[in-house]
Design an enzyme around this catalytic site. Sequence first.
Site, short mmCIF file in Angstrom:
data_model
loop_
_atom_site.label_atom_id
_atom_site.label_comp_id
_atom_site.label_asym_id
_atom_site.label_seq_id
_atom_site.Cartn_x
_atom_site.Cartn_y
_atom_site.Cartn_z
N HIS A 134 38.07 32.62 40.97
CA HIS A 134 38.75 33.31 42.07
C HIS A 134 38.85 32.39 43.29
O HIS A 134 39.91 32.29 43.92
CB HIS A 134 37.98 34.59 42.41
CG HIS A 134 38.57 35.37 43.54
ND1 HIS A 134 39.41 36.45 43.33
CD2 HIS A 134 38.44 35.25 44.88
CE1 HIS A 134 39.78 36.94 44.51
NE2 HIS A 134 39.20 36.23 45.47
N GLU A 135 37.75 31.71 43.63
CA GLU A 135 37.76 30.82 44.80
C GLU A 135 38.67 29.62 44.57
O GLU A 135 39.37 29.17 45.48
CB GLU A 135 36.33 30.37 45.12
CG GLU A 135 35.35 31.48 45.46
CD GLU A 135 35.78 32.32 46.65
OE1 GLU A 135 36.53 31.82 47.50
OE2 GLU A 135 35.35 33.48 46.73
N HIS A 138 42.20 30.57 45.30
CA HIS A 138 42.55 30.59 46.72
C HIS A 138 43.01 29.20 47.17
O HIS A 138 43.92 29.06 47.99
CB HIS A 138 41.34 31.01 47.56
CG HIS A 138 41.15 32.49 47.65
ND1 HIS A 138 42.18 33.37 47.86
CD2 HIS A 138 40.02 33.24 47.59
CE1 HIS A 138 41.70 34.61 47.92
NE2 HIS A 138 40.40 34.56 47.75
N GLU A 199 44.36 38.34 47.67
CA GLU A 199 43.25 38.68 46.79
C GLU A 199 43.76 39.00 45.38
O GLU A 199 43.16 38.58 44.38
CB GLU A 199 42.47 39.87 47.35
CG GLU A 199 41.63 39.54 48.57
CD GLU A 199 40.56 38.51 48.25
OE1 GLU A 199 39.53 38.88 47.64
OE2 GLU A 199 40.74 37.34 48.60
N ASP A 203 42.92 36.93 42.01
CA ASP A 203 42.39 37.60 40.82
C ASP A 203 43.22 37.24 39.59
O ASP A 203 42.69 36.89 38.53
CB ASP A 203 42.41 39.12 40.99
CG ASP A 203 41.35 39.61 41.96
OD1 ASP A 203 40.43 38.84 42.29
OD2 ASP A 203 41.45 40.78 42.40
#
Length: 485
Positions: A134-135, A138, A199, A203
């Site tokens: 997930h990070e 980003h 977000e 995901d």
Amino acid sequence: MKSKTFLIPLALSLLAFSPSQHAVDITKLALPDMGDSSGTLITPAEEKELGEAFFRSLHSQIAINQDPEIQHYIQNIGERLVASSDLPSNPFHFFVVMENDINAFAGPGGYIGVNSGLILMTEAESELASVLGHEIAHVTQRHLYRAAEAAKRMSIPTMAATLAAILLGSQSPQMGQAALIAIQAGSVQFQINFTREHEAEADRVGMQNLAEAHYDPRSMPTFFERMQQSTRYYGQNVPEFLRTHPVTASRISDTRGRAETYPYKQYPDSLAYQLTKAKIRVVTSTNSVDTYQYFQKGLSQGTTEQRSVARYGLGLIALSTQKHKEAEAIFQQLAKEYPNQAQYSAALARTALDAKDYTTALARYKKLAEQFPENDAIKMEYVTALLKTGNPDQARKNLGLLSTQTQKLPLYWQLLAQAYGNLNQSAESHRYMAEYYYASGQVDEAILQIKLAQQSKDLGFQLSSILSERLSFFNDEYEKAKRDQ
């Protein structure tokens, strides 16, 4: 050198402040589109510089893991995910923050941190991978460049320190408040906006990377679900990860539905994951009795492999309490049963070293270095053993064999300084201690070490020039930070 004006990237997982949380009011900004991946508004070189400064600032403010084994594991799992991402060739640096708080974050330049508390909360390796994935998303989706704007004149060192302080806002209110005051003093407006779209995209992309890296896509909604259920026990002390990554029923439902589109199969945890968790549990424990009982209970539960992990945990506890014979017996048996598992053999070598059985320790580390030539954790431990046994020149040579990634760590510079110190080369020793302090975010101490190096006799023209150049660089960094305060 004049300070530049930067539009600064910042991870979505950094803390967003509001007037209700802190006394200082920050005026909200309409955030611009910060450009595409070509780096129109911040060049790759500037992003790299900011990321490195950010990492140094973190070192000066929180406990970043220095254990080579733990670092080796988290970097490996991160790189496995990056290889399946949209930017497989981009440099990423993964690290563990030794804090019990539940948090994970991505900073500028691909620096991604995960707290030890979050690692211990995971129940499967794929859950940890889902957080890192997930990070990473980003970063690869350029959310960093659409999340925040810092305007006015502020140098990279000061902005990096400010970002690090903001990150620590929930863990250290005083530090967070200091960051806001610094921003206000510099006439800089600062606001971080989180969007559901970002977000959701993280995901989606993170889950895709997860599956391509052969981790379980279903682990993402499973972990989100457990995080949501755990909030009832936190009251107002909600973990930072949940503040910056709100887990809603619809988000869990979305990720669950997406995960179900992937074929179902078993995803067993690696033994390295289980052993890393066991080590983190021991080194972060505040109650040795509870930790001992935890591993003692594990001796009669689970698979043969899981029971071996419990034995490893008990061995680490014995080693930490200087019960060398007990630790030796445990690790000797584990190394015999699992000859290809580096952690068991490394623990056996470490036991001999701690017991001051230097001949045995060196022989074990030498064998390990030959058996696992790509393992930087073993190389670092071998260097430590060489320094403790009066082999500084060999230690210095072995440090040169470490990967470029490992050579960025403060511990690398500290070991190099120690090697030159043991070789009675004080100028070189002070020079590398300066690099250690700089990597640790302590520029004033770096300046002092360079000045001490310059006082040494018989410097030679080349070393003298290097010291002068580094002193000028450190002084410039120090003055820029002071000027921006």
